[in-house]
Design a protein around this motif. Structure first.
Motif, mmCIF file in Angstrom:
data_model
loop_
_atom_site.group_PDB
_atom_site.id
_atom_site.type_symbol
_atom_site.label_atom_id
_atom_site.label_comp_id
_atom_site.label_asym_id
_atom_site.label_seq_id
_atom_site.Cartn_x
_atom_site.Cartn_y
_atom_site.Cartn_z
ATOM 1 N N ARG A 1 1.112 -1.545 0.280
ATOM 2 C CA ARG A 1 -0.013 -0.301 -0.208
ATOM 3 C C ARG A 1 1.207 1.303 -0.350
ATOM 4 N N ILE A 2 1.870 0.789 0.361
ATOM 5 C CA ILE A 2 2.813 2.126 0.920
ATOM 6 C C ILE A 2 3.661 2.597 -0.220
ATOM 7 N N GLY A 3 4.505 1.206 -0.238
ATOM 8 C CA GLY A 3 5.471 0.739 -1.405
ATOM 9 C C GLY A 3 6.408 1.043 -0.808
ATOM 10 N N PHE A 4 6.785 0.496 0.335
ATOM 11 C CA PHE A 4 8.107 0.349 1.382
ATOM 12 C C PHE A 4 7.610 0.408 2.951
ATOM 13 N N PHE A 5 8.519 -0.649 3.765
ATOM 14 C CA PHE A 5 8.026 -1.531 4.693
ATOM 15 C C PHE A 5 8.376 0.092 6.158
#
Length: 178
Positions: free
Chosen positions: A26-30
Motif C-alpha cells: 500500500r505504501i511502497g515500502f516497509f
C-alpha cells in the motif's frame, strides 16, 4: 537515532509478515513504525485492527489532516512526516493544506471545524464541552462521524506514542515540512 534497533522485514516475527506485506504494498515500502511494532505481533495486530475499519471513516484527506494535527499536538515528528507524505502522495492534498492541517486549520471551513474538534479531543483527552460538540453538529457532522473522529484521534495517538517512546528514525521524506 531510534532507541531500539528496528528489525528488517525478514527479521520480524513470521506471523507479522503477511500484515507487513500488505502495508508495504500500500505504501511502497516497509515503514519503520510497522517493523518496530511488529516486534510485538499482538500490538501490530491491535494497531492494524484499529486502522483497517477506520480507513473507511470520513474521507482520506480529512483523515490525514486529522492525523497531522493530532501528531503535532502529541509532538511526533515521525507521524507528521508520514502523514504529510500520505497526504501529499495518496490523498493528493496540497502542501498548503498540509501546512494548515498541522495547525488545526483548513481553507475549507467545515474541515477546519472537524480539525479543531480533533485537536480539542487530543489536547483535553476527550473532555470537550457541549459547545464543541454543538459546533461540529452545526457544521453538518453526524454523531457517528464525531465518534469516528474520536477513533481516529486514538489511532493516531497510538502510533504517536510508539514513535515518541522509541524516537523512531523518520523514513519518510521531510522536505515538505520545511
Amino acid at each position: 537515532m531510534s532507541r531500539v534497533e528496528i528489525p528488517s522485514r525478514k527479521n520480524t516475527p513470521p506471523e507479522t509478515h503477511a500484515t507487513l506485506d500488505v502495508i508495504g504494498k500500500r505504501i511502497g515500502f516497509f515503514p519503520n513504525l510497522y517493523r518496530l511494532t511488529a516486534m510485538s505481533p499482538n500490538t501490530l495486530a491491535a494497531l492494524v485492527g484499529l486502522q483497517t475499519p477506520l480507513m473507511k471513516a470520513l474521507d482520506l484527506k480529512t483523515r490525514e489532516r486529522i492525523a497531522l494535527v493530532v501528531s503535532e499536538i502529541n509532538g511526533c515528528p515521525y507521524c507528521v512526516a508520514a502523514h504529510a507524505f500520505v497526504g501529499l502522495n495518496l490523498a493528493k492534498d496540497s502542501p498548503e493544506e498540509i501546512a494548515l492541517a498541522r495547525k488545526g486549520q483548513s481553507n475549507n471551513p467545515k474541515i477546519q471545524i472537524i480539525l479543531q474538534f480533533a485537536a480539542k479531543v487530543a489536547e483535553k483527552r476527550g473532555h470537550v464541552s457541549e459547545d464543541d460538540i454543538y459546533c461540529v453538529r452545526e457544521a453538518g457532522y453526524s454523531d457517528a462521524e464525531i465518534i469516528e473522529v474520536i477513533g481516529l484521534v486514538i489511532q493516531f495517538s497510538f502510533t504517536n506514542y510508539i514513535n515518541n517512546v522509541f524516537d523512531t528514525d523518520i523514513d519518510f521524506p521531510t522536505d515538505i515540512l520545511a
